[in-house]
Design a protein around this motif. Sequence first.
Motif, PDB file in Angstrom:
ATOM      1  N   TYR A   1       1.048  -1.204   0.037  1.00 36.73           N
ATOM      2  CA  TYR A   1       0.106   0.065   0.115  1.00 36.73           C
ATOM      3  C   TYR A   1       0.942   1.212   0.033  1.00 36.73           C
ATOM      4  CZ  TYR A   1      -3.234   3.678   1.233  1.00 36.73           C
ATOM      5  OH  TYR A   1      -3.944   4.691   1.336  1.00 36.73           O
ATOM      6  N   SER A   2       1.813   1.124   0.923  1.00 37.46           N
ATOM      7  CA  SER A   2       2.599   2.394   1.056  1.00 37.46           C
ATOM      8  C   SER A   2       3.585   2.852  -0.414  1.00 37.46           C
ATOM      9  CB  SER A   2       3.689   2.172   2.155  1.00 37.46           C
ATOM     10  OG  SER A   2       4.328   3.389   2.214  1.00 37.46           O
TER      11      SER A   2
ATOM     12  N   THR B   1       1.048   3.981  -3.153  1.00 40.07           N
ATOM     13  CA  THR B   1       0.506   5.406  -2.909  1.00 40.07           C
ATOM     14  C   THR B   1       1.782   6.269  -3.124  1.00 40.07           C
ATOM     15  OG1 THR B   1       1.054   5.069  -0.558  1.00 40.07           O
ATOM     16  CG2 THR B   1      -1.204   5.047  -1.018  1.00 40.07           C
TER      17      THR B   1
ATOM     18  N   HIS C   1      -1.065  13.917  -4.701  1.00 33.99           N
ATOM     19  CA  HIS C   1      -1.564  12.762  -3.831  1.00 33.99           C
ATOM     20  C   HIS C   1      -3.110  13.319  -3.469  1.00 33.99           C
ATOM     21  CE1 HIS C   1      -1.497   9.894  -0.573  1.00 33.99           C
ATOM     22  NE2 HIS C   1      -2.033  10.747   0.288  1.00 33.99           N
TER      23      HIS C   1
ATOM     24  N   TRP D   1      -7.423  11.332  -3.101  1.00 35.09           N
ATOM     25  CA  TRP D   1      -8.232  10.389  -2.947  1.00 35.09           C
ATOM     26  C   TRP D   1      -8.123   9.167  -3.848  1.00 35.09           C
ATOM     27  CZ3 TRP D   1     -12.193   8.547  -5.892  1.00 35.09           C
ATOM     28  CH2 TRP D   1     -12.700   9.373  -6.668  1.00 35.09           C
TER      29      TRP D   1
ATOM     30  N   ASN E   1      -5.286   8.239  -5.625  1.00 31.36           N
ATOM     31  CA  ASN E   1      -4.062   7.374  -5.411  1.00 31.36           C
ATOM     32  C   ASN E   1      -4.629   6.317  -4.261  1.00 31.36           C
ATOM     33  OD1 ASN E   1      -3.159   8.880  -7.466  1.00 31.36           O
ATOM     34  ND2 ASN E   1      -1.485   9.988  -5.645  1.00 31.36           N
ATOM     35  N   SER E   2      -5.227   6.787  -3.288  1.00 34.58           N
ATOM     36  CA  SER E   2      -5.648   6.025  -1.892  1.00 34.58           C
ATOM     37  C   SER E   2      -6.436   4.798  -2.542  1.00 34.58           C
ATOM     38  CB  SER E   2      -5.965   6.763  -0.751  1.00 34.58           C
ATOM     39  OG  SER E   2      -5.050   7.897  -0.450  1.00 34.58           O
TER      40      SER E   2
ATOM     41  N   GLY F   1      -5.463   1.092  -2.350  1.00 35.89           N
ATOM     42  CA  GLY F   1      -6.414   0.099  -1.388  1.00 35.89           C
ATOM     43  C   GLY F   1      -6.944  -1.150  -2.151  1.00 35.89           C
TER      44      GLY F   1
ATOM     45  N   SER G   1      -9.207   3.054   2.409  1.00 38.27           N
ATOM     46  CA  SER G   1      -7.904   3.897   2.277  1.00 38.27           C
ATOM     47  C   SER G   1      -8.625   5.253   1.733  1.00 38.27           C
ATOM     48  CB  SER G   1      -6.979   3.364   1.272  1.00 38.27           C
ATOM     49  OG  SER G   1      -7.935   2.987   0.009  1.00 38.27           O
ATOM     50  N   THR G   2      -9.737   5.408   1.145  1.00 40.40           N
ATOM     51  CA  THR G   2     -10.202   6.570   0.468  1.00 40.40           C
ATOM     52  C   THR G   2     -10.581   7.559   1.673  1.00 40.40           C
ATOM     53  OG1 THR G   2     -10.833   5.477  -1.728  1.00 40.40           O
ATOM     54  CG2 THR G   2     -11.934   7.499  -0.901  1.00 40.40           C
TER      55      THR G   2
ATOM     56  N   ASN H   1      -7.872   8.913   3.605  1.00 43.91           N
ATOM     57  CA  ASN H   1      -7.269   9.942   2.900  1.00 43.91           C
ATOM     58  C   ASN H   1      -8.054  11.065   3.033  1.00 43.91           C
ATOM     59  OD1 ASN H   1      -7.058  11.729   0.409  1.00 43.91           O
ATOM     60  ND2 ASN H   1      -4.964  10.488   0.514  1.00 43.91           N
TER      61      ASN H   1
END
Length: 178
Positions: A115-116, A119, A129, A131, A133-134, A138, A168-169, A172
């Motif tokens: 995940y890291s 992103t 960066h 939502w 991307n998140s 995710g 993740s969204t 974010n």
Amino acid sequence: MSGNSNLETRSIIDELRNLDKNGLFDLGHPLLNRIAESFVKAAGIGAVQAVAREAYFTAVEGAGVDTSGMPPEISAGKKQRFPDLRGETNGKTVEALVKGTGKESLQWGLAAGMYSGLTYGLKEARGVHDWKNSAMAGAITGAALALTSDGHSHEQIVQCAITGAAISTAANLLTGIF
């Protein structure tokens, strides 16, 4: 006594602050540093969680507590227990605990590192960066995590991808609000 006044005296707090700035690793590229750091941190959390869950269920079973009245989300954790653990004090039990904890640590670490890294890579590729991307990171991480589970199905993979994207969204979008 010839003391050198140029020597720095650092406290543990100073070292920890420096660690926050520089990170745990210096592998030569920020992407590699982020992946490795996320992996190590999450793997440690996964190991602690796995051992704590096993200790809880061992204590509950040893005390003779009736778990039939527990909510399904709590009692469902018993299904995730390490299959070779039987509460015995022998080498096979310890080996099962170590293997199970290692597997769970690896899953947590891979998910966090993936995940890291995603992103960061999407931020670098898109130049922003947000939502999106998140959500993408995710979803991919959720699908990959579903693939590591035993007996995964198409529906389970899709559900995990949607769940990963949603969580993740939301994280974010809620960053900075709380």
